[in-house]
Design an enzyme around this catalytic site. Structure first.
Site, PDB file in Angstrom:
ATOM      1  N   LYS A 156     -18.017 -18.983   1.522  1.00 34.35           N
ATOM      2  CA  LYS A 156     -19.475 -19.022   1.732  1.00 34.35           C
ATOM      3  C   LYS A 156     -20.242 -18.098   0.803  1.00 34.35           C
ATOM      4  O   LYS A 156     -19.778 -17.008   0.480  1.00 34.35           O
ATOM      5  CB  LYS A 156     -19.777 -18.586   3.162  1.00 34.35           C
ATOM      6  CG  LYS A 156     -19.278 -19.551   4.199  1.00 34.35           C
ATOM      7  CD  LYS A 156     -19.638 -19.061   5.574  1.00 34.35           C
ATOM      8  CE  LYS A 156     -19.287 -20.115   6.621  1.00 34.35           C
ATOM      9  NZ  LYS A 156     -19.616 -19.658   7.953  1.00 34.35           N
ATOM     10  N   GLY A 208     -10.527  -9.610  -0.101  1.00 34.00           N
ATOM     11  CA  GLY A 208     -10.302 -10.740   0.808  1.00 34.00           C
ATOM     12  C   GLY A 208      -8.988 -11.448   0.538  1.00 34.00           C
ATOM     13  O   GLY A 208      -7.930 -10.822   0.446  1.00 34.00           O
ATOM     14  N   ARG A 226       0.827  -1.214   0.000  1.00 35.12           N
ATOM     15  CA  ARG A 226       0.000   0.000   0.000  1.00 35.12           C
ATOM     16  C   ARG A 226       0.861   1.264   0.000  1.00 35.12           C
ATOM     17  O   ARG A 226       0.506   2.260  -0.629  1.00 35.12           O
ATOM     18  CB  ARG A 226      -0.917   0.018   1.223  1.00 35.12           C
ATOM     19  CG  ARG A 226      -2.132  -0.837   1.024  1.00 35.12           C
ATOM     20  CD  ARG A 226      -3.111  -0.677   2.171  1.00 35.12           C
ATOM     21  NE  ARG A 226      -4.329  -1.404   1.856  1.00 35.12           N
ATOM     22  CZ  ARG A 226      -5.226  -1.764   2.754  1.00 35.12           C
ATOM     23  NH1 ARG A 226      -5.042  -1.462   4.032  1.00 35.12           N
ATOM     24  NH2 ARG A 226      -6.309  -2.412   2.391  1.00 35.12           N
ATOM     25  N   GLY A 277     -12.507  -4.196   1.630  1.00 29.88           N
ATOM     26  CA  GLY A 277     -13.929  -3.857   1.694  1.00 29.88           C
ATOM     27  C   GLY A 277     -14.383  -2.959   0.551  1.00 29.88           C
ATOM     28  O   GLY A 277     -15.465  -3.156  -0.009  1.00 29.88           O
TER      29      GLY A 277
HETATM   30  P1  AMP Z   1     -13.315 -15.861   1.316  1.00 30.15           P
HETATM   31  O1  AMP Z   1     -12.660 -15.117   2.454  1.00 30.15           O
HETATM   32  O2  AMP Z   1     -14.787 -15.941   1.403  1.00 30.15           O
HETATM   33  O3  AMP Z   1     -12.802 -15.374  -0.026  1.00 30.15           O
HETATM   34  O4  AMP Z   1     -12.862 -17.376   1.482  1.00 30.15           O
HETATM   35  C1  AMP Z   1     -11.535 -17.791   1.382  1.00 30.15           C
HETATM   36  C2  AMP Z   1     -11.417 -19.083   2.116  1.00 30.15           C
HETATM   37  O5  AMP Z   1     -12.223 -20.070   1.504  1.00 30.15           O
HETATM   38  C3  AMP Z   1     -10.000 -19.619   2.080  1.00 30.15           C
HETATM   39  O6  AMP Z   1      -9.506 -19.638   3.390  1.00 30.15           O
HETATM   40  C4  AMP Z   1     -10.161 -21.051   1.552  1.00 30.15           C
HETATM   41  O7  AMP Z   1      -9.398 -21.999   2.261  1.00 30.15           O
HETATM   42  C5  AMP Z   1     -11.630 -21.312   1.765  1.00 30.15           C
HETATM   43  N1  AMP Z   1     -12.112 -22.364   0.847  1.00 30.15           N
HETATM   44  C6  AMP Z   1     -12.060 -22.358  -0.480  1.00 30.15           C
HETATM   45  N2  AMP Z   1     -12.556 -23.490  -0.985  1.00 30.15           N
HETATM   46  C7  AMP Z   1     -12.935 -24.252   0.065  1.00 30.15           C
HETATM   47  C8  AMP Z   1     -13.542 -25.550   0.195  1.00 30.15           C
HETATM   48  N3  AMP Z   1     -13.842 -26.290  -0.881  1.00 30.15           N
HETATM   49  N4  AMP Z   1     -13.805 -25.997   1.426  1.00 30.15           N
HETATM   50  C9  AMP Z   1     -13.502 -25.233   2.509  1.00 30.15           C
HETATM   51  N5  AMP Z   1     -12.951 -24.008   2.457  1.00 30.15           N
HETATM   52  C10 AMP Z   1     -12.667 -23.531   1.251  1.00 30.15           C
END
Ligand code: AMP
Length: 402
Positions: free
Chosen positions: A202, A359, A41, A382
């Site tokens: 999620k 993220g 940054r 964000g």
């Molecule tokens: P996010 O912060 O929502 O972008 O999620 C990123 C996280 O999703 C990372 O820590 C990954 O390890 C997790 N992730 C990705 N694919 C999977 C999966 N198939 N099962 C569990 N966690 C996952």
């Protein structure tokens, strides 16, 4: 760039020696010794700071740091970051113990032409997050112009990103300009076909994002843990996989909405599965339609990788948020690595505009060695996500309206 005044406009209107406040994002990770762990940054601020310094302006830098919630918290002082910035700039950077009042005014007045001073954490004052009018006025008090170069703080209507623009001629910094141009090329007026990759854990955290993207993109690649919920919504058994059972109807709605808007959703056709989310496992490749009940999906499989790469081959523009698998644990980084490397190759060959952020995305693309070869990787968390969600960012709106 339409609707924004840039540093060239500032130079045309503002005499050398004027005091210019630059809203930067100095909120960088520090280690236990106070050294900056990731200076990305800070590095992105250098073009604006050098341009303003060389033009002979006296520069005050405003930034938040951490969440002191309106109190003075000693270990959230910007003093160590000011030092690190000085090293990167190769010039002495002064520090003022308050961002308003006499300490700020006298530190700014004492600067030579081209001099730079970091002003203490704006969030030491409750007026910052409240976007308080008096505090905004106090920030602006000793300055002649204001530059916002902190896209990553633009999703917040705070005094140093929003209120202050009521009191000073307002300009867009070079890093902010590059970010806005990249985002415009990716989603505002993109070359088509436009493909988006949305991965991560999620659906529930990315509902607005999926809704906005499915209305705008031609192909939506869904990967990571959230793909499991879509597979389950299609009636497939996903075994022990991470799956949000409460979101199955929502997933069906997103799929129906995408179809109605001519957006093709691409879900992984095969998967790398293992008995648990842990290191040191040898995965099995299975069809996404027949995941054994004692296994969990931890990555997209090789057929899915081929299909995703082929979607990239036909694309002119790519937007990427989130990993396609549990990329922190080998070998479940395979699909993310291979597809990211393919996107980087297409970008370098000149056939693809690729913009990524939000993220874990920066970490995942850098882990793949692909980040530097994307057209643009946003370090804004964000703010990048809110932009992907289609929300107006107050810090950007204020730049336009001033
Ligand atoms: P996010 O912060 O929502 O972008 O999620 C990123 C996280 O999703 C990372 O820590 C990954 O390890 C997790 N992730 C990705 N694919 C999977 C999966 N198939 N099962 C569990 N966690 C996952």
């Amino acid at each position: 760039m339409t609707g924004f005044k840039t540093l060239d406009d500032l130079a045309a209107k503002t005499p050398a020696g004027a005091i210019v406040l630059v809203r930067a994002d100095l909120n960088v990770p520090l280690d236990e010794t106070g050294a900056v762990r990731d200076a990305t940054r800070l590095e992105r601020l250098l073009p604006s700071l050098k341009q303003l310094s060389q033009a002979g302006y006296r520069i005050g830098i405003l930034s938040h740091f951490g969440r002191p919630k309106g109190q003075v918290v000693a270990d959230m002082s910007l003093a160590p970051v000011a030092k690190a910035l000085g090293v990167l700039l190769g010039q002495e950077v002064a520090f003022a113990a308050n961002c308003i009042g006499e300490p700020a005014a006298s530190a700014l007045a004492a600067l030579p032409e081209g001099g730079i001073c970091v002003l203490e954490n704006t969030r030491f004052h409750a007026g910052e997050e409240a976007d308080d009018a008096e505090f905004s006025k106090a920030l602006a008090a000793s300055a002649d112009a204001y530059v916002n170069d902190a896209f990553s703080a633009a999703h917040r209507a705070h005094a140093s990103t929003h209120g202050i623009t009521q009191h000073l001629p307002t300009y867009c910094g070079a890093a902010m300009q590059a970010e806005l141009e990249a985002l415009e090329a990716a989603l505002g007026a993109p070359q088509r076909p436009l493909v988006a990759v949305v991965g991560g854990a999620k659906i529930s955290t990315k509902l607005d994002l999926l809704g906005n993207l499915s209305a705008k993109v031609d192909v939506l690649v869904i990967g990571g843990g959230m793909a499991n919920t879509f597979l389950a919504a299609q009636g497939h058994d996903v075994g022990k996989s991470l799956c949000e059972n409460a979101m199955l109807d929502t997933a069906r709605e997103i799929m129906a909405q995408a179809e109605a808007q001519g957006c093709r959703i691409l879900l992984p056709s095969d998967a790398a599965v293992a008995p648990e989310f842990a290191a040191g496992q040898t995965p099995t490749i299975v069809s996404s339609e027949s995941v054994p009940s004692d296994q969990m999906i931890l990555d997209a499989g090789p057929d899915a990788v081929t299909e995703i790469c082929s979607a990239f081959d036909s694309a002119a523009t790519l937007i990427w948020n989130g990993p396609l698998g549990a990329f922190e644990i080998e070998p479940f980084d395979t699909a993310t690595n291979k597809t990211a490397q393919h996107a980087a190759k297409l970008t370098q060959a000149g056939g693809l505009t690729s913009v990524a952020g939000g993220g874990d995305t920066v970490a995942a693309l850098n882990h793949a060695g692909a980040g530097p070869n994307f057209t643009y990787v946003s370090t804004a968390g964000g703010a990048f996500l809110e932009w992907l969600e289609g929300k107006p960012l107050p810090g950007v709106t204020a730049l336009k309206s001033n």
